[in-house]
Each structure stands twice: as structure tokens, then as C-alpha cells.
Design a protein around this motif. Structure first.
Motif, short mmCIF file in Angstrom:
data_model
loop_
_atom_site.label_atom_id
_atom_site.label_comp_id
_atom_site.label_asym_id
_atom_site.label_seq_id
_atom_site.Cartn_x
_atom_site.Cartn_y
_atom_site.Cartn_z
N GLN A 182 0.83 -1.20 0.00
CA GLN A 182 0.00 0.00 0.00
C GLN A 182 0.87 1.25 0.00
O GLN A 182 0.55 2.25 -0.66
CB GLN A 182 -0.92 0.00 1.22
N ALA A 183 1.97 1.22 0.76
CA ALA A 183 2.88 2.37 0.78
C ALA A 183 3.50 2.60 -0.59
O ALA A 183 3.64 3.75 -1.04
CB ALA A 183 3.97 2.13 1.84
N LEU A 184 3.88 1.51 -1.26
CA LEU A 184 4.41 1.64 -2.61
C LEU A 184 3.40 2.25 -3.56
O LEU A 184 3.73 3.12 -4.38
CB LEU A 184 4.84 0.26 -3.13
N ASP A 185 2.16 1.80 -3.45
CA ASP A 185 1.10 2.33 -4.32
C ASP A 185 0.94 3.84 -4.10
O ASP A 185 0.83 4.60 -5.06
CB ASP A 185 -0.21 1.60 -4.03
N GLN A 186 0.95 4.26 -2.84
CA GLN A 186 0.84 5.69 -2.54
C GLN A 186 2.03 6.46 -3.10
O GLN A 186 1.89 7.55 -3.66
CB GLN A 186 0.73 5.90 -1.03
N ALA A 187 3.23 5.90 -2.94
CA ALA A 187 4.43 6.58 -3.41
C ALA A 187 4.42 6.76 -4.92
O ALA A 187 4.78 7.82 -5.44
CB ALA A 187 5.67 5.81 -2.97
N PHE A 188 3.99 5.73 -5.65
CA PHE A 188 3.97 5.83 -7.11
C PHE A 188 2.91 6.81 -7.60
O PHE A 188 3.03 7.37 -8.69
CB PHE A 188 3.74 4.45 -7.73
N HIS A 189 1.89 7.04 -6.79
CA HIS A 189 0.86 8.01 -7.17
C HIS A 189 1.18 9.42 -6.67
O HIS A 189 0.45 10.36 -6.98
CB HIS A 189 -0.51 7.57 -6.63
N ARG A 190 2.27 9.56 -5.92
CA ARG A 190 2.67 10.88 -5.42
C ARG A 190 3.99 11.28 -6.07
O ARG A 190 4.09 11.43 -7.28
CB ARG A 190 2.76 10.84 -3.90
N GLN A 191 5.04 11.44 -5.26
CA GLN A 191 6.31 11.94 -5.78
C GLN A 191 7.30 10.83 -6.14
O GLN A 191 8.46 11.10 -6.44
CB GLN A 191 6.96 12.89 -4.75
N ARG A 192 6.85 9.55 -6.06
CA ARG A 192 7.71 8.40 -6.35
C ARG A 192 8.92 8.38 -5.42
O ARG A 192 10.03 7.99 -5.81
CB ARG A 192 8.15 8.39 -7.82
N GLU A 193 8.72 8.79 -4.18
CA GLU A 193 9.76 8.73 -3.16
C GLU A 193 9.19 8.07 -1.91
O GLU A 193 8.01 8.22 -1.60
CB GLU A 193 10.27 10.13 -2.80
N MET A 194 10.08 7.35 -1.19
CA MET A 194 9.63 6.77 0.07
C MET A 194 10.81 6.60 1.01
O MET A 194 11.97 6.57 0.59
CB MET A 194 8.89 5.45 -0.15
N VAL A 195 10.50 6.48 2.29
CA VAL A 195 11.51 6.29 3.32
C VAL A 195 11.76 4.80 3.51
O VAL A 195 10.80 4.02 3.60
CB VAL A 195 11.06 6.94 4.65
#
Length: 262
Positions: free
Chosen positions: A98-111
Motif C-alpha cells: 500500500q505504501a508503494l502504491d501511494q508513493a507511485f501516485h505521489r512523488q515516487r519517493e519513500m523512506v
């Protein structure tokens, strides 16, 4: 103490004073001594604490009007990622997906946060190390077994202030960590690169292709990170290297670890 640099000045003063008394210690040894004098377990702990405390007033002021930067997050069980490297990560936990899905729909960055205990299935803030990294997501590959493979580019170190499962996904609030100006350490770089080539041959590790070539890079922090990404060490030792903010101390430390394990 006002800043991260003050501790380093104290360490250099201590080293110079001991040299005048015919006692020779290395740069990293002087940093460890200063850390213990100031009540910290080691230099990694002290440098992270000082860096965080220096940024805390600014962060507190900013929080009056807005929250700290928040990103989708991924806990890592058996990998410590280092800046500039590219890693393929395999994801099976639903909250991470789910975190990956959110990241790809936002700035394509994650911690990316490293777990202290890989057996923990639902990690919280106390279950991860404070120092993690911010990564860019390059590409996502669904796997036949329902898991995901994601290709990541590591950007920089961050201090993780909050890490929790929120609405079915992982979220982290962060502040940036700075290493300061690039110090000059040509002899140390030459020695570390030479040792790494011996280490890589002994462990059948393919030398990374860098531009410029590794031995021509003049940033000891970048050289250290490139080597750290390749060496075979326990997670705790690798996390200690990631949390070592001083570039020279980090390169000295990985150099010493290669000597011990090659």
C-alpha cells in the motif's frame, strides 16, 4: 555544544594534544574518546544526537505552521541501503504494498527504515533504527506469486521522527541529516580503495562501475558509501556505518572492518 562540528573540533584538539605528548591515536579513536567524555555510547550515537538537536529548533518552529515532511515508508528486514546505490527490493507485506502504491501516485519517493529485529512483522518506531534513507522509486515489477519487486535509487540519509502503520500503510515523518562540507582525505581514500580491491577479490565481489572511477573520487563520504554497499557485514555493523555521519570516520571504520574480515 552548539553544533555537530564542535565535537569534531574537540576531537582534533585532543588528538593534537596527545601527539604533543608522544601519544598517537587515529581520527576515529579521538572521536570515540570525545563521545564517551560527553556521555554517549559511541561516535555514531553522539553525531546523530547532535545533528538532530541542531535541527530541532528549526523543526519545532516549522511544526507550529506545518508538519514535518511525511512519506510512505518501507521497513527492511535484512538490508541496510546506502546513498547513491540502486537496490532491487522484494515486497510481500500488505502495508508495504500500500505504501508503494501511494508513493507511485505521489512523488515516487519513500523512506526506507531498517528493522532492529527481522522477526517483527508489524514494526513501529521502537522497532526500527533512527537513521534511514530517502529513496526514489524507478520501476515496479509485479511477481507471479503476488509479491512485488521495486527498483530503488537511494538519495540521502534522514532522521526518522515518526514511523507507524496508518490507514493500512506505513508512514514516516523525517528531518534531513547533513554531513557538512566535503573534507579532504586523499591518503585515506587511496588506502581504503586499495583495501577494498583486495577485499572484493577475496569475496568474489564485482567492483562497482562509478564515474569518475572509485580511486579518483575525492569525497571520502561517497567513497565510504560505495564500499559500504558492497561489503558483507552483519546488519548491526552496516547500520552503524549508515549512522556514522562524519565522512572521514565512516571511511576509516569501513576500512578497519574490511581488514578484520578479509
Amino acid at each position: 555544544m552548539r553544533s555537530f562540528r564542535d565535537a569534531k573540533t574537540m576531537a582534533q584538539t585532543l588528538r593534537d594534544s596527545l601527539t604533543g605528548k608522544a601519544v598517537t591515536i587515529s581520527h576515529s579513536e579521538s572521536l570515540e574518546l570525545v563521545s564517551k567524555m560527553l556521555g554517549a555510547a559511541d561516535w555514531n550515537t553522539l553525531s546523530a544526537l547532535i545533528q538532530a538537536s541542531r535541527q530541532e529548533p528549526a523543526a519545532s518552529a516549522a511544526q507550529q505552521t506545518e508538519r514535518l515532511p511525511s512519506y510512505p515508508a518501507m521497513p527492511l528486514r535484512d538490508l541496510v541501503p546506502f546513498p547513491t546505490a540502486i537496490y532491487p527490493l522484494f515486497v510481500g507485506r500488505q502495508k508495504t504494498m500500500q505504501a508503494l502504491d501511494q508513493a507511485f501516485h505521489r512523488q515516487r519517493e519513500m523512506v526506507l527504515a531498517v528493522q532492529k529485529d527481522s522477526a517483527v512483522d508489524e514494526p513501529g518506531l521502537d522497532d526500527i533504527y533512527d537513521v534511514g534513507v530517502l529513496a526514489g522509486l524507478i520501476e515496479l515489477y509485479p511477481q507471479s506469486d503476488g509479491t512485488l519487486k521495486v527498483l530503488t535509487q537511494i538519495y540521502r540519509r534522514v532522521m526518522i521522527r515518526r514511523f507507524l502503520a496508518e490507514t493500512g500503510t506505513y508512514v514516516a515523518d523525517i528531518t534531513d541529516l547533513s554531513e557538512g562540507p566535503i573534507p579532504a582525505a586523499p591518503e585515506l581514500i587511496e588506502q581504503a580503495v586499495a583495501r577494498f580491491k583486495i577485499y572484493a577479490k577475496a569475496w568474489a565481489i564485482q567492483l562497482p562501475q562509478t564515474h569518475p572511477p572509485l580511486e579518483q573520487i575525492r569525497d571520502p563520504g561517497r567513497v565510504a558509501d560505495i564500499i559500504c554497499a558492497q561489503v558483507k557485514l552483519p546488519i548491526r555493523d552496516k547500520q552503524g556505518l549508515l549512522a556514522t555521519l562524519d565522512p572521514v570516520a565512516r571511511l576509516e571504520r569501513v576500512h578497519a572492518l574490511m581488514q578484520m574480515t578479509s
